[in-house]
Design a protein around this motif. Structure first.
Motif, PDB file in Angstrom:
ATOM      1  N   TYR A   1      -8.508  19.850  33.955  1.00 55.19           N
ATOM      2  CA  TYR A   1      -9.437  18.944  34.130  1.00 55.19           C
ATOM      3  C   TYR A   1      -9.504  18.089  35.366  1.00 55.19           C
ATOM      4  O   TYR A   1      -8.467  17.328  35.519  1.00 55.19           O
ATOM      5  CB  TYR A   1      -9.378  18.053  32.811  1.00 55.19           C
ATOM      6  CG  TYR A   1     -10.336  16.876  32.449  1.00 55.19           C
ATOM      7  CD1 TYR A   1     -11.586  16.700  33.225  1.00 55.19           C
ATOM      8  CD2 TYR A   1     -10.004  15.999  31.628  1.00 55.19           C
ATOM      9  CE1 TYR A   1     -12.077  15.372  33.191  1.00 55.19           C
ATOM     10  CE2 TYR A   1     -10.899  14.739  31.523  1.00 55.19           C
ATOM     11  CZ  TYR A   1     -11.828  14.753  32.096  1.00 55.19           C
ATOM     12  OH  TYR A   1     -12.800  13.508  32.086  1.00 55.19           O
TER      13      TYR A   1
ATOM     14  N   GLY B   1      -7.016  16.482  24.468  1.00 55.09           N
ATOM     15  CA  GLY B   1      -6.717  15.849  25.626  1.00 55.09           C
ATOM     16  C   GLY B   1      -5.394  15.351  25.674  1.00 55.09           C
ATOM     17  O   GLY B   1      -4.959  14.506  24.742  1.00 55.09           O
TER      18      GLY B   1
ATOM     19  N   VAL C   1      -5.707  16.767  32.177  1.00 57.16           N
ATOM     20  CA  VAL C   1      -6.394  16.110  33.253  1.00 57.16           C
ATOM     21  C   VAL C   1      -5.440  15.990  34.451  1.00 57.16           C
ATOM     22  O   VAL C   1      -4.165  16.016  34.192  1.00 57.16           O
ATOM     23  CB  VAL C   1      -6.901  14.676  32.595  1.00 57.16           C
ATOM     24  CG1 VAL C   1      -5.730  13.553  32.666  1.00 57.16           C
ATOM     25  CG2 VAL C   1      -7.806  14.138  33.986  1.00 57.16           C
TER      26      VAL C   1
ATOM     27  N   THR D   1      -8.858   9.838  38.592  1.00 63.67           N
ATOM     28  CA  THR D   1      -7.559   9.994  38.710  1.00 63.67           C
ATOM     29  C   THR D   1      -7.021   9.800  40.149  1.00 63.67           C
ATOM     30  O   THR D   1      -6.080   9.523  40.258  1.00 63.67           O
ATOM     31  CB  THR D   1      -7.272  11.480  38.433  1.00 63.67           C
ATOM     32  OG1 THR D   1      -7.893  12.526  39.400  1.00 63.67           O
ATOM     33  CG2 THR D   1      -7.778  12.103  37.174  1.00 63.67           C
TER      34      THR D   1
ATOM     35  N   THR E   1     -12.146  11.043  28.523  1.00 59.56           N
ATOM     36  CA  THR E   1     -12.422   9.764  28.972  1.00 59.56           C
ATOM     37  C   THR E   1     -13.289   9.064  28.124  1.00 59.56           C
ATOM     38  O   THR E   1     -12.608   7.840  28.004  1.00 59.56           O
ATOM     39  CB  THR E   1     -13.101   9.911  30.293  1.00 59.56           C
ATOM     40  OG1 THR E   1     -12.486  10.677  31.354  1.00 59.56           O
ATOM     41  CG2 THR E   1     -13.382   8.659  31.085  1.00 59.56           C
TER      42      THR E   1
END
Length: 318
Positions: free
Chosen positions: A155, A98, A125, A161, A66
């Motif tokens: 994640y 990521g 994620v 999200t 992030t």
């Protein structure tokens, strides 16, 4: 792949997930992505930030989380950021990349690219924007893990999200070969406690700054803390205090980190980390639009707040 040193882990008193080939543990900051004034990716400054963190004792780095503003980067930019970080600190500490995206197809493409670049672990994620049910989440992680040889770490960050990682979904994901752990930024302590109990061989990384001491004390293997991007020394000290069983010291350091976070949140979303780094002498550029950077007035107020938190300005001076 650069696995952790089991002898070093044992000497430090850590107990990473038994099945994790990287032996992930300790402080793993979710790195920023540096930008030039025109908001193009500044690869040199991004590498300098990775070096800044590793030289101050962190146990790994996580590119394109992030704080790395990954949804605002193109696919090509994301791939280059991973290459940049691997080139700078790969082989010294585990480099996590990521690779999450809205679709499974895009996630696999980014995972393949990060693997080719030499990333040690892939952080995926939970898919965002569209709602995804438990079966869809499990299938998503299964397809990603099947597409790569590099360890995969789930994640969860439901505030970002919009999708929760339920206990049932986590049970299914934890059973997938190649999925080695979880970065948890849900701030759900009850579910964290259950997950630690139900999946003792799973590597568990707490992602909530204000719960670092709680998570590490409960048995999390490490912490992915945004504050550690600007103040890695304090985060490493906190981890070491927990490992040494010095609860009083750990509580004190958690208070310091929480106070720093409070000061860094007195401005636009996410921008406090880059503002604090600038105050420490590291120009990592602006946020990428539509995110906003601290104004001059906000940065001055941040500096005053940081000095007020400490009797001297040692945290702001290299």
């Amino acid at each position: 792949m650069n696995a952790g040193d089991p002898d070093a882990d044992a000497a430090a008193g850590t107990d990473p997930g038994a099945d994790d080939p990287l032996g992930l543990h300790g402080i793993v900051p979710p790195m920023i992505t540096a930008f030039a004034e025109d908001e193009s990716v500044d690869e040199a400054a991004t590498a300098t930030h990775a070096r800044f963190l590793v030289d101050r004792g962190v146990h790994g780095v996580f590119a394109l989380g992030t704080n790395g503003e990954f949804p605002l980067l193109t696919a090509e930019e994301r791939d280059r950021v991973v290459e940049t970080v691997v080139d700078e600190v790969g082989g010294e500490v585990p480099v996590l990349a990521g690779v999450g995206a809205e679709s499974t197809r895009e996630t696999i493409e980014r995972a393949n690219a990060a693997e080719a670049a030499g990333a040690d672990g892939l952080v995926v994620v939970v898919p965002y924007y569209f709602p995804v049910d438990d079966d869809g989440l499990v299938e998503h992680y299964r397809r990603v893990a099947d597409a790569v040889d590099t360890p995969v770490y789930a994640y969860t960050f439901p505030d970002m999200t919009g999708n929760e990682l339920s206990p049932a979904a986590l049970d299914g994901i934890a059973a997938i070969d190649g999925v080695e752990g979880l970065k948890d930024t849900s701030e759900d302590v009850v579910q964290m406690q259950r997950s630690l109990r139900e999946h003792p061989d799973f590597t568990y990384l707490i992602g909530a700054n204000r719960l670092a001491h709680v998570g590490l004390s409960m048995g999390c293997d490490g912490a992915v803390l945004s504050v550690a991007n600007a103040f890695p020394e304090l985060a490493v000290d906190l981890y070491e205090a927990v490992q040494a069983g010095d609860d009083e010291r750990a509580r004190e350091l958690q208070g310091d980190l929480s106070d720093l976070l409070d000061a860094m949140e007195r401005g636009p979303f996410l921008a406090g980390v880059k503002a604090a780094l600038d105050l420490r002498g590291f120009d990592v550029g602006p946020m990428r639009s539509p995110l906003r950077s601290f104004s001059t007035e906000q940065k001055d107020a941040l500096q005053d707040a940081l000095v007020d938190l400490h009797d001297d300005d040692k945290l702001l001076v290299e």
